[in-house]
Design an enzyme around this catalytic site. Structure first.
Site, PDB file in Angstrom:
ATOM      1  N   ARG A   1       0.824  -1.214   0.000  1.00  0.00           N
ATOM      2  CA  ARG A   1       0.000   0.000   0.000  1.00  0.00           C
ATOM      3  C   ARG A   1       0.862   1.270   0.000  1.00  0.00           C
ATOM      4  NH1 ARG A   1      -4.305  -1.358  -0.983  1.00  0.00           N
ATOM      5  NH2 ARG A   1      -5.298  -2.198   0.860  1.00  0.00           N
TER       6      ARG A   1
ATOM      7  N   HIS B   1     -10.178   3.190  -0.455  1.00  0.00           N
ATOM      8  CA  HIS B   1     -10.202   3.529   0.981  1.00  0.00           C
ATOM      9  C   HIS B   1     -10.588   4.982   1.170  1.00  0.00           C
ATOM     10  CE1 HIS B   1      -7.568   0.060   0.568  1.00  0.00           C
ATOM     11  NE2 HIS B   1      -7.941  -0.262   1.798  1.00  0.00           N
TER      12      HIS B   1
ATOM     13  N   LYS C   1     -13.164  -4.331  -3.054  1.00  0.00           N
ATOM     14  CA  LYS C   1     -12.952  -3.961  -1.641  1.00  0.00           C
ATOM     15  C   LYS C   1     -13.213  -2.471  -1.453  1.00  0.00           C
ATOM     16  CE  LYS C   1      -9.723  -3.500   2.161  1.00  0.00           C
ATOM     17  NZ  LYS C   1      -8.343  -3.372   2.574  1.00  0.00           N
TER      18      LYS C   1
ATOM     19  N   ARG D   1     -17.394  -5.299  10.598  1.00  0.00           N
ATOM     20  CA  ARG D   1     -16.370  -6.339  10.603  1.00  0.00           C
ATOM     21  C   ARG D   1     -16.932  -7.657  11.138  1.00  0.00           C
ATOM     22  NH1 ARG D   1     -11.545  -3.990   9.540  1.00  0.00           N
ATOM     23  NH2 ARG D   1     -11.380  -1.744   9.810  1.00  0.00           N
TER      24      ARG D   1
ATOM     25  N   SER E   1      -3.804  -2.832  11.265  1.00  0.00           N
ATOM     26  CA  SER E   1      -3.484  -2.201   9.981  1.00  0.00           C
ATOM     27  C   SER E   1      -4.525  -1.149   9.596  1.00  0.00           C
ATOM     28  CB  SER E   1      -3.373  -3.261   8.875  1.00  0.00           C
ATOM     29  OG  SER E   1      -4.623  -3.849   8.634  1.00  0.00           O
TER      30      SER E   1
ATOM     31  N   LYS F   1     -30.181   5.432  28.860  1.00  0.00           N
ATOM     32  CA  LYS F   1     -31.256   4.744  29.588  1.00  0.00           C
ATOM     33  C   LYS F   1     -32.537   5.582  29.685  1.00  0.00           C
ATOM     34  CE  LYS F   1     -28.498   1.599  32.363  1.00  0.00           C
ATOM     35  NZ  LYS F   1     -28.095   1.151  33.684  1.00  0.00           N
TER      36      LYS F   1
ATOM     37  N   ASN G   1     -33.246  -0.329  30.376  1.00  0.00           N
ATOM     38  CA  ASN G   1     -31.931  -0.871  30.021  1.00  0.00           C
ATOM     39  C   ASN G   1     -32.032  -2.024  29.023  1.00  0.00           C
ATOM     40  OD1 ASN G   1     -32.807  -3.013  31.621  1.00  0.00           O
ATOM     41  ND2 ASN G   1     -30.777  -3.374  32.461  1.00  0.00           N
TER      42      ASN G   1
ATOM     43  N   ASP H   1     -32.397  -3.803  35.549  1.00  0.00           N
ATOM     44  CA  ASP H   1     -31.470  -3.379  36.617  1.00  0.00           C
ATOM     45  C   ASP H   1     -32.127  -3.565  37.980  1.00  0.00           C
ATOM     46  OD1 ASP H   1     -29.337  -2.626  35.069  1.00  0.00           O
ATOM     47  OD2 ASP H   1     -29.925  -0.520  34.931  1.00  0.00           O
TER      48      ASP H   1
ATOM     49  N   MET I   1     -15.793   3.227  41.681  1.00  0.00           N
ATOM     50  CA  MET I   1     -15.668   2.540  40.384  1.00  0.00           C
ATOM     51  C   MET I   1     -14.297   2.846  39.764  1.00  0.00           C
ATOM     52  SD  MET I   1     -18.426   2.680  37.324  1.00  0.00           S
ATOM     53  CE  MET I   1     -17.983   4.180  36.521  1.00  0.00           C
TER      54      MET I   1
ATOM     55  N   ALA J   1     -23.616  -1.265  43.855  1.00  0.00           N
ATOM     56  CA  ALA J   1     -23.932  -1.500  42.427  1.00  0.00           C
ATOM     57  C   ALA J   1     -22.669  -1.497  41.571  1.00  0.00           C
ATOM     58  CB  ALA J   1     -24.899  -0.425  41.929  1.00  0.00           C
TER      59      ALA J   1
ATOM     60  N   GLY K   1     -21.740  -5.842  43.316  1.00  0.00           N
ATOM     61  CA  GLY K   1     -22.413  -5.415  42.089  1.00  0.00           C
ATOM     62  C   GLY K   1     -22.341  -6.452  40.986  1.00  0.00           C
TER      63      GLY K   1
ATOM     64  N   GLN L   1     -29.050  -8.812  36.043  1.00  0.00           N
ATOM     65  CA  GLN L   1     -29.716  -7.940  35.066  1.00  0.00           C
ATOM     66  C   GLN L   1     -29.493  -8.498  33.657  1.00  0.00           C
ATOM     67  OE1 GLN L   1     -28.215  -5.717  32.671  1.00  0.00           O
ATOM     68  NE2 GLN L   1     -26.182  -6.428  33.261  1.00  0.00           N
TER      69      GLN L   1
HETATM   70  P1  NAP Z   1     -26.046   7.892  36.687  1.00  0.00           P
HETATM   71  O1  NAP Z   1     -27.454   7.825  36.260  1.00  0.00           O
HETATM   72  O2  NAP Z   1     -25.079   8.740  35.968  1.00  0.00           O
HETATM   73  O3  NAP Z   1     -26.040   8.366  38.240  1.00  0.00           O
HETATM   74  C1  NAP Z   1     -24.808   8.575  38.896  1.00  0.00           C
HETATM   75  C2  NAP Z   1     -25.079   8.771  40.399  1.00  0.00           C
HETATM   76  O4  NAP Z   1     -23.797   8.834  41.042  1.00  0.00           O
HETATM   77  C3  NAP Z   1     -25.796  10.080  40.712  1.00  0.00           C
HETATM   78  O5  NAP Z   1     -26.593   9.877  41.847  1.00  0.00           O
HETATM   79  C4  NAP Z   1     -24.619  11.014  41.030  1.00  0.00           C
HETATM   80  O6  NAP Z   1     -24.975  12.080  41.886  1.00  0.00           O
HETATM   81  C5  NAP Z   1     -23.692  10.076  41.747  1.00  0.00           C
HETATM   82  N1  NAP Z   1     -22.301  10.520  41.708  1.00  0.00           N
HETATM   83  C6  NAP Z   1     -21.502  10.553  40.618  1.00  0.00           C
HETATM   84  N2  NAP Z   1     -20.276  11.002  40.971  1.00  0.00           N
HETATM   85  C7  NAP Z   1     -20.334  11.259  42.307  1.00  0.00           C
HETATM   86  C8  NAP Z   1     -19.387  11.750  43.244  1.00  0.00           C
HETATM   87  N3  NAP Z   1     -18.155  12.072  42.892  1.00  0.00           N
HETATM   88  N4  NAP Z   1     -19.794  11.888  44.533  1.00  0.00           N
HETATM   89  C9  NAP Z   1     -21.040  11.573  44.916  1.00  0.00           C
HETATM   90  N5  NAP Z   1     -21.977  11.099  44.061  1.00  0.00           N
HETATM   91  C10 NAP Z   1     -21.622  10.950  42.778  1.00  0.00           C
HETATM   92  O7  NAP Z   1     -25.388   6.419  36.739  1.00  0.00           O
HETATM   93  P2  NAP Z   1     -26.128   5.023  37.039  1.00  0.00           P
HETATM   94  O8  NAP Z   1     -26.534   4.371  35.781  1.00  0.00           O
HETATM   95  O9  NAP Z   1     -27.148   5.240  38.088  1.00  0.00           O
HETATM   96  O10 NAP Z   1     -24.899   4.160  37.621  1.00  0.00           O
HETATM   97  C11 NAP Z   1     -24.402   4.387  38.930  1.00  0.00           C
HETATM   98  C12 NAP Z   1     -23.418   3.261  39.276  1.00  0.00           C
HETATM   99  O11 NAP Z   1     -24.107   2.017  39.260  1.00  0.00           O
HETATM  100  C13 NAP Z   1     -22.278   3.125  38.276  1.00  0.00           C
HETATM  101  O12 NAP Z   1     -21.099   2.836  38.973  1.00  0.00           O
HETATM  102  C14 NAP Z   1     -22.674   1.941  37.428  1.00  0.00           C
HETATM  103  O13 NAP Z   1     -21.556   1.226  36.919  1.00  0.00           O
HETATM  104  C15 NAP Z   1     -23.406   1.096  38.451  1.00  0.00           C
HETATM  105  N6  NAP Z   1     -24.360   0.183  37.785  1.00  0.00           N
HETATM  106  C16 NAP Z   1     -24.142  -1.144  37.971  1.00  0.00           C
HETATM  107  C17 NAP Z   1     -24.984  -2.070  37.373  1.00  0.00           C
HETATM  108  C18 NAP Z   1     -24.734  -3.515  37.600  1.00  0.00           C
HETATM  109  O14 NAP Z   1     -25.252  -4.348  36.841  1.00  0.00           O
HETATM  110  N7  NAP Z   1     -24.000  -3.874  38.648  1.00  0.00           N
HETATM  111  C19 NAP Z   1     -26.059  -1.630  36.573  1.00  0.00           C
HETATM  112  C20 NAP Z   1     -26.271  -0.242  36.424  1.00  0.00           C
HETATM  113  C21 NAP Z   1     -25.399   0.651  37.038  1.00  0.00           C
HETATM  114  P3  NAP Z   1     -25.521  13.468  41.282  1.00  0.00           P
HETATM  115  O15 NAP Z   1     -26.992  13.277  41.070  1.00  0.00           O
HETATM  116  O16 NAP Z   1     -25.201  14.449  42.340  1.00  0.00           O
HETATM  117  O17 NAP Z   1     -24.772  13.705  40.000  1.00  0.00           O
END
Ligand code: NAP
Length: 500
Positions: free
Chosen positions: A63, A122, A149, A187, A208, A293, A314, A330, A429, A452, A475, A482
């Protein structure tokens, strides 16, 4: 059958031969030798060496820089090398559309019968309209290509649909690929839309073109050998998406039960336009994660009532009549994990939930917080919501008839013993694993602590709760449950799927 081809991009002949052996061991059908990557390449010495050392059919590509490659020399030397490759018996030679006419004149239209000519185009900027793509394919056919291609770039995941439309109507064998992470679908779904071959890399250092999956992902995660025109497409639409473990989990389960579907990570920008574009019945189910969501509620024609109350979906299923139905698994995942945590295995099946009458403090008022708060309320729990943004805690608490707290209140909040704590914030997290929503000394107020957050599996919150002698629920339990709920919606519930 769509062939799986590993592009070889090593800098030396020896490394390239070693990579060809690795490609064969990984299950590839052929390799693409990218001559332009070899430093100090000497055609008459190196080509025979490469071909002798290669255990698989070979596609030779040299190429030039003006088509995205690395070769900077003159065209006569390049054409001469490609002709030599043909004479040495390679299976495929790639030539760029821009010079295909000249190359045909150079070889006077003569090439060994065994060797197939791939004429390529390409576009590293964007994916043209269907009409432009169809015209491009016609021009490539007209220069005498055995295989067409066309590689373009995806600015949005919906761009890939234009490539699929052209591929299914192409009269000659076609390789149609859309580059970048947003184009991954092109792909993996090449066998569904009649693609002649698709590229799988040995590892992420040996790419590539942008967006190539590994050969191992193609064969072992997406099970590409089993994908055909009738294969249903499922996937997680999110942004970002590549960190998700859902494709590994769902594809393993699909393979296990022999359900003809593949589950993809879908990097999206706009849920509504994604669902509108991929509207055929074969695109039959989607998981939605951040930030889609809430948008998903608007996009669905019908909703599971609890999902509608939560205001977050979800899981989207396309019914045979084309209607989109939204669910929230969830809340089922989190609540059943907490129930089992409280009462031991099997407690979630009890007629009265072990959550009934208990006081649960839900920290977080986003999607997961709402799901847990509504779910717990449904099960008869008394719910308290704490959130960084207090107004959101108040609004959620009012909606479910609960009490609202500020995060700082958690340090002393202890109206009774035996409470349950559910963290639904992203505190703790990866990569900010030092985060926690509540001081350690307040954890002893609780009987059970659920987090969670599932990456890492043991968060700081869970570690500190365990150190205080409190029962913990990870979690990961919610994640698996879920996903189990989603899998049942996607497959219509297959008997014998009790392996989760
Ligand atoms: P989301 O809708 O963005 O909500 C985030 C939440 O976290 C809000 O209440 C936010 O508060 C709070 N937050 C973010 N940063 C913060 C900080 N520095 N200090 C204090 N509070 C904080 O997210 P979500 O979908 O609800 O997900 C929340 C968590 O759950 C994530 O870690 C996600 O990975 C987990 N989760 C797990 C599963 C599972 O299957 N285990 C499924 C879904 C979600 P504010 O309102 O003040 O912004």
């Amino acid at each position: 059958m769509t062939l799986v081809c590993v592009p070889l991009v090593a800098r030396t002949v020896e490394e390239m031969v070693a990579d060809a052996a690795a490609a064969a061991a990984a299950g590839s059908d052929l390799v693409e030798i990218r001559l332009d990557f070899i430093q100090g390449f000497r055609p008459r010495e190196h080509l025979p060496q490469l071909l002798r050392g290669c255990p698989l059919p070979v596609l030779v590509t040299y190429r030039p820089t003006w088509e995205g490659g690395q070769y900077e020399g003159d065209e006569t030397t390049r054409f001469d090398t490609l002709r030599l490759a043909m004479e040495l018996g390679v299976d495929y030679v790639d030539i760029e559309l821009k010079v295909a006419d000249k190359f045909m004149s150079f070889i006077s239209g003569n090439k060994p019968e065994k060797c197939k000519l791939i004429v390529s185009s390409h576009n590293y900027e964007y994916t043209p309209s269907c009409e432009e793509l169809a015209n491009l394919v016609a021009r490539i056919q007209a220069v005498g290509a055995d295989i067409v291609k066309v590689a373009t770039a995806a600015k949005d995941i919906v761009d890939v649909s234009r490539m699929f439309q052209v591929m299914v109507h192409c009269q000659v064998p076609m390789i149609g690929l859309v580059m970048s992470e947003r184009g991954l679908m092109s792909r993996v779904l090449a066998p569904k839309f009649g693609g002649y071959l698709t590229f799988g890399i040995l590892n992420s250092a040996k790419t590539s073109a942008p967006g190539q999956p590994t050969v191992e992902e193609l064969l072992d995660v997406y099970n590409i050998r089993c994908i055909g025109p009738d294969t249903k497409v499922l996937g997680l639409i999110a942004n970002p998406v590549k960190q998700s473990k859902s494709p590994i989990l769902h594809n393993k389960c699909l393979q296990y039960v022999g359900y003809n579907a593949v589950y993809l990570p879908l990097l999206g920008d706009n849920l509504a336009s994604f669902l509108e574009t991929y509207s055929s019945p074969d695109f039959s189910g989607f998981s939605c994660s951040l930030p889609f969501k809430v948008d998903a509620v608007q996009c669905c024609n019908e909703h599971d009532p609890v999902a509608k109350s939560i205001g977050a979906i979800n899981t989207i299923v396309r019914r045979p009549d084309g209607k989109l139905v939204g669910y929230n698994t969830d809340y089922i995942g989190a609540i059943s994990a907490i129930e089992d945590g409280i009462g031991g295995p099997g407690s979630k099946d009890a007629v009265i939930s072990p959550l009934a009458g208990r006081l649960i403090v839900v920290v977080g008022a986003g999607g997961a917080g709402k799901a847990i708060a509504y779910g717990a309320k449904e099960k008869g729990a008394r719910v308290v919501v704490a959130n960084r943004t207090y107004e959101k805690a108040v609004s959620l608490a009012n909606a479910i008839g609960g009490q609202a707290l500020r995060l700082a209140d958690l340090e002393t909040f202890r109206p009774e013993d035996g409470m349950i704590l559910a963290n639904a914030t992203s505190l703790g997290m990866q990569p900010n694993i030092d985060g926690t929503p509540i001081p350690k000394k307040a954890l002893s107020f609780y009987d059970v602590v659920f987090d969670a957050v599932y990456a890492p599996k043991v968060t700081r919150l869970l570690r500190e709760a365990e150190e205080c002698g409190v029962k913990v629920v990870s979690g990961v339990e919610m994640f698996i449950r879920q996903a189990m709920g989603q899998f049942e919606h996607f497959t219509g519930g297959i008997e014998g799927v009790m392996f989760f």
